[in-house]
Design a protein around this motif. Structure first.
Motif, mmCIF file in Angstrom:
data_model
loop_
_atom_site.group_PDB
_atom_site.id
_atom_site.type_symbol
_atom_site.label_atom_id
_atom_site.label_comp_id
_atom_site.label_asym_id
_atom_site.label_seq_id
_atom_site.Cartn_x
_atom_site.Cartn_y
_atom_site.Cartn_z
ATOM 1 N N GLU A 21 0.889 -1.071 0.052
ATOM 2 C CA GLU A 21 -0.083 0.088 0.043
ATOM 3 C C GLU A 21 0.699 1.379 0.054
ATOM 4 O OE1 GLU A 21 -2.963 0.021 3.109
ATOM 5 O OE2 GLU A 21 -3.873 -1.914 2.541
ATOM 6 N N VAL A 22 1.917 1.224 0.811
ATOM 7 C CA VAL A 22 2.969 2.505 0.925
ATOM 8 C C VAL A 22 3.435 2.687 -0.329
ATOM 9 C CG1 VAL A 22 4.902 3.206 2.110
ATOM 10 C CG2 VAL A 22 3.034 2.099 3.482
ATOM 11 N N VAL A 23 4.136 1.585 -0.872
ATOM 12 C CA VAL A 23 4.810 1.710 -2.254
ATOM 13 C C VAL A 23 3.715 2.160 -3.386
ATOM 14 C CG1 VAL A 23 6.104 0.361 -3.942
ATOM 15 C CG2 VAL A 23 6.567 -0.041 -1.484
ATOM 16 N N GLU A 24 2.514 1.488 -3.670
ATOM 17 C CA GLU A 24 1.819 1.879 -4.616
ATOM 18 C C GLU A 24 1.308 3.319 -4.527
ATOM 19 O OE1 GLU A 24 -1.529 -1.105 -4.720
ATOM 20 O OE2 GLU A 24 -0.265 -2.247 -5.668
ATOM 21 N N GLU A 25 1.112 3.726 -3.113
ATOM 22 C CA GLU A 25 0.512 5.195 -2.980
ATOM 23 C C GLU A 25 1.746 6.113 -3.392
ATOM 24 O OE1 GLU A 25 -0.175 7.660 1.069
ATOM 25 O OE2 GLU A 25 -1.545 6.045 0.776
ATOM 26 N N GLY A 26 3.014 5.725 -2.851
ATOM 27 C CA GLY A 26 4.085 6.588 -3.331
ATOM 28 C C GLY A 26 4.311 6.814 -4.856
ATOM 29 N N ARG A 27 4.371 5.487 -5.396
ATOM 30 C CA ARG A 27 4.712 5.718 -6.712
ATOM 31 C C ARG A 27 3.599 6.111 -7.783
ATOM 32 N NH1 ARG A 27 7.799 -0.332 -7.436
ATOM 33 N NH2 ARG A 27 9.857 0.412 -7.093
ATOM 34 N N ALA A 28 2.479 6.175 -7.287
ATOM 35 C CA ALA A 28 1.385 6.916 -8.157
ATOM 36 C C ALA A 28 1.713 8.305 -8.740
ATOM 37 C CB ALA A 28 0.152 6.927 -7.306
ATOM 38 N N TYR A 29 1.515 8.449 -9.964
ATOM 39 C CA TYR A 29 1.900 9.720 -10.649
ATOM 40 C C TYR A 29 1.303 9.814 -11.784
ATOM 41 C CZ TYR A 29 5.014 13.577 -11.970
ATOM 42 O OH TYR A 29 5.501 14.660 -12.129
ATOM 43 N N PRO A 30 0.921 10.952 -12.103
ATOM 44 C CA PRO A 30 0.083 11.445 -13.497
ATOM 45 C C PRO A 30 1.225 10.966 -14.855
ATOM 46 C CG PRO A 30 0.158 13.183 -12.218
ATOM 47 C CD PRO A 30 1.094 12.450 -11.645
ATOM 48 N N ASN A 31 0.499 10.220 -15.695
ATOM 49 C CA ASN A 31 0.959 9.626 -17.022
ATOM 50 C C ASN A 31 1.840 8.411 -16.640
ATOM 51 O OD1 ASN A 31 0.380 10.586 -19.647
ATOM 52 N ND2 ASN A 31 2.264 11.734 -19.953
ATOM 53 N N MET A 32 1.944 7.767 -15.430
ATOM 54 C CA MET A 32 2.442 6.757 -15.037
ATOM 55 C C MET A 32 1.633 5.771 -14.762
ATOM 56 S SD MET A 32 5.690 8.122 -13.091
ATOM 57 C CE MET A 32 5.717 6.317 -12.371
ATOM 58 N N HIS A 33 1.366 4.246 -15.473
ATOM 59 C CA HIS A 33 0.674 3.199 -15.034
ATOM 60 C C HIS A 33 1.541 1.994 -14.608
ATOM 61 C CE1 HIS A 33 -2.882 0.886 -15.184
ATOM 62 N NE2 HIS A 33 -2.432 0.067 -16.298
ATOM 63 N N PHE A 34 1.219 1.510 -13.432
ATOM 64 C CA PHE A 34 1.966 0.307 -13.010
ATOM 65 C C PHE A 34 0.951 -0.857 -13.242
ATOM 66 C CE2 PHE A 34 4.112 3.958 -10.929
ATOM 67 C CZ PHE A 34 5.297 3.577 -10.779
ATOM 68 N N VAL A 35 1.897 -1.783 -13.546
ATOM 69 C CA VAL A 35 1.083 -3.231 -13.990
ATOM 70 C C VAL A 35 1.870 -4.211 -13.161
ATOM 71 C CG1 VAL A 35 0.004 -2.436 -16.034
ATOM 72 C CG2 VAL A 35 2.278 -3.462 -16.016
ATOM 73 N N PRO A 36 1.276 -5.354 -12.637
ATOM 74 C CA PRO A 36 1.995 -6.415 -11.837
ATOM 75 C C PRO A 36 2.609 -7.266 -13.009
ATOM 76 C CG PRO A 36 -0.334 -6.947 -12.015
ATOM 77 C CD PRO A 36 -0.028 -5.522 -12.690
ATOM 78 N N THR A 37 3.766 -7.949 -12.429
ATOM 79 C CA THR A 37 4.485 -8.959 -13.005
ATOM 80 C C THR A 37 3.807 -10.290 -13.301
ATOM 81 O OG1 THR A 37 5.463 -9.512 -10.939
ATOM 82 C CG2 THR A 37 6.785 -8.008 -12.363
ATOM 83 N N ASN A 38 2.692 -10.129 -14.185
ATOM 84 C CA ASN A 38 2.002 -11.562 -14.535
ATOM 85 C C ASN A 38 1.510 -11.182 -16.189
ATOM 86 O OD1 ASN A 38 -0.303 -9.762 -14.497
ATOM 87 N ND2 ASN A 38 -0.805 -10.166 -12.520
ATOM 88 N N LEU A 39 0.837 -12.254 -16.409
ATOM 89 C CA LEU A 39 0.702 -12.376 -17.935
ATOM 90 C C LEU A 39 -0.200 -11.019 -18.417
ATOM 91 C CD1 LEU A 39 0.664 -13.775 -20.727
ATOM 92 C CD2 LEU A 39 -1.494 -14.960 -20.046
ATOM 93 N N VAL A 81 2.139 -8.017 -18.721
ATOM 94 C CA VAL A 81 2.688 -8.104 -19.992
ATOM 95 C C VAL A 81 1.964 -7.744 -21.232
ATOM 96 C CG1 VAL A 81 4.059 -9.660 -21.698
ATOM 97 C CG2 VAL A 81 4.591 -9.814 -18.983
ATOM 98 N N ARG A 82 0.896 -8.149 -21.048
ATOM 99 C CA ARG A 82 -0.420 -7.847 -22.187
ATOM 100 C C ARG A 82 -0.382 -6.198 -22.159
ATOM 101 N NH1 ARG A 82 -4.559 -12.738 -21.198
ATOM 102 N NH2 ARG A 82 -3.753 -14.293 -22.515
ATOM 103 N N GLN A 83 -0.515 -5.618 -21.119
ATOM 104 C CA GLN A 83 -0.909 -4.398 -20.993
ATOM 105 C C GLN A 83 0.515 -3.502 -21.577
ATOM 106 O OE1 GLN A 83 -3.076 -2.297 -17.662
ATOM 107 N NE2 GLN A 83 -3.012 -4.514 -16.647
ATOM 108 N N MET A 84 1.760 -4.184 -21.475
ATOM 109 C CA MET A 84 2.741 -3.420 -21.883
ATOM 110 C C MET A 84 2.979 -3.436 -23.451
ATOM 111 S SD MET A 84 5.430 -4.480 -18.839
ATOM 112 C CE MET A 84 6.657 -3.368 -19.019
ATOM 113 N N THR A 85 2.417 -4.697 -23.754
ATOM 114 C CA THR A 85 2.284 -4.801 -25.357
ATOM 115 C C THR A 85 1.684 -3.597 -25.972
ATOM 116 O OG1 THR A 85 2.942 -7.236 -24.943
ATOM 117 C CG2 THR A 85 2.144 -6.525 -26.986
ATOM 118 N N ARG A 86 0.324 -3.514 -25.166
ATOM 119 C CA ARG A 86 -0.506 -2.481 -25.999
ATOM 120 C C ARG A 86 0.093 -1.198 -25.756
ATOM 121 N NH1 ARG A 86 -4.500 -6.224 -23.661
ATOM 122 N NH2 ARG A 86 -4.581 -5.035 -21.650
#
Length: 305
Positions: free
Chosen positions: A162-180, A183-188
């Motif tokens: 929770e602390v890390v996700e709250e801290g890393r949140a920033y406009p124009n940045m989208h965080f996705v987990p290390t799963n399939l 990876v699909r979201q990164m490909t898109r």
């Protein structure tokens, strides 16, 4: 069924105490982040020394990994400088999360033309950021210019996540987990001509990496950057953010890599060479306390010497 789950009063009591701890932790982090960067880095340096002196496990990881590289590359041994910098690695991240606008004013960006030329090709950008110096500032710099999708591994500890996700949140940045799905979201994102970010020095889960040398020792390494880049000739750029003097910010540099091999083992070996070169920009500022050579569950055994 546990006693806590059978007794609703016990369960609610545990949740209450966790809630109080998380609140206190966030208050402490916010209080620290409100301090000037120089003081936050000094606190980080002290905590780095405390961790080294107080934890045998920490020392058993940190010192051998750092000293092996220093000796192999014939570099001056600066053990205590590296120990202090290890604490600053985390204090920098905390301060950047809580003070992104101030942090952006303290970053000197070199070789930005490399980034502009790469993104201008229209195939997106694979952004690689090893755990060195103020690495958390790098995606925020890029997010000032174009969207970035960042791959991250959620912490097993819910409160820390929770602390890390709250801290890393920033406009124009989208965080996705290390799963399939991540990876699909990164490909898109690459298909849209956007940037994606990967921490290339992180040990992948079993079955997702290959064993290749990293500073002369077999290290389980992800071939994902090459796999994503080679789908559509996407440029790969390695970034570093070397910490300057106390409270003076960071020097951010970009290096475009030559196209990575289609072969997973060769590509991972090429990637590790690029990471090594990045670490050597500021060897004392790398995350030597991280077990880069661990054997993740489910992975094949490393090759024997």
């Amino acid at each position: 069924m546990s006693k806590a789950s059978r007794n609703p009063h016990t369960a609610s009591g545990i949740e209450y105490h966790w809630g109080v701890r998380k609140l206190l932790l966030k208050l402490c982090l916010n209080a620290i982040a409100a301090l000037p960067l120089a003081l936050v880095q000094a606190i980080g340096a002290f905590l780095g020394m405390l961790a080294y002196v107080g934890s045998k496990q920490y020392r058993s990881l940190f010192r051998p990994q750092y000293e092996a590289v220093v000796q192999a590359r014939k570099l001056p041994l600066k053990l205590w400088e590296a120990i202090r910098a290890s604490g600053m690695l985390f204090s920098d991240s905390l301060w950047i999360w809580r003070n992104p606008k101030k942090a952006l004013k303290l970053v000197e960006v070199q070789n930005w033309d490399v980034v502009e030329a790469a993104i201008g090709e229209g195939h997106g950008l694979v952004m690689l950021t090893p755990h060195l110096g103020g690495f958390e500032i790098i995606p925020r710099v890029l997010a000032q210019h174009f969207p970035a999708t960042i791959l991250y591994r959620p912490s097993r500890q819910e409160w820390l996540n929770e602390v890390v996700e709250e801290g890393r949140a920033y406009p124009n940045m989208h965080f996705v987990p290390t799963n399939l799905n991540g990876v699909r979201q990164m490909t898109r994102a690459l298909t849209r001509g956007e940037a994606i970010g990967i921490l290339p020095d992180q040990v992948p889960s079993g079955g997702e990496g290959v064993w290749v040398p990293f500073f002369g020792r077999p290290a389980y390494t992800t071939p994902l950057p090459a796999r994503l880049a080679n789908r559509n000739n996407t440029p790969v750029v390695m970034f570093t953010a070397k910490r300057k003097g106390l409270g003076q910010g960071w020097l951010m540099q970009a290096t475009r890599l030559t196209p990575l091999s289609e072969d997973a083992n060769t590509a991972a070996a090429e990637l590790n060479i690029a990471i090594e070169n990045s670490v050597l920009v500021a060897p004392e500022q790398f995350i030597w306390s991280y077990n880069r050579y661990k054997h993740p569950a489910g992975a094949e055994l490393p090759p024997s010497n």
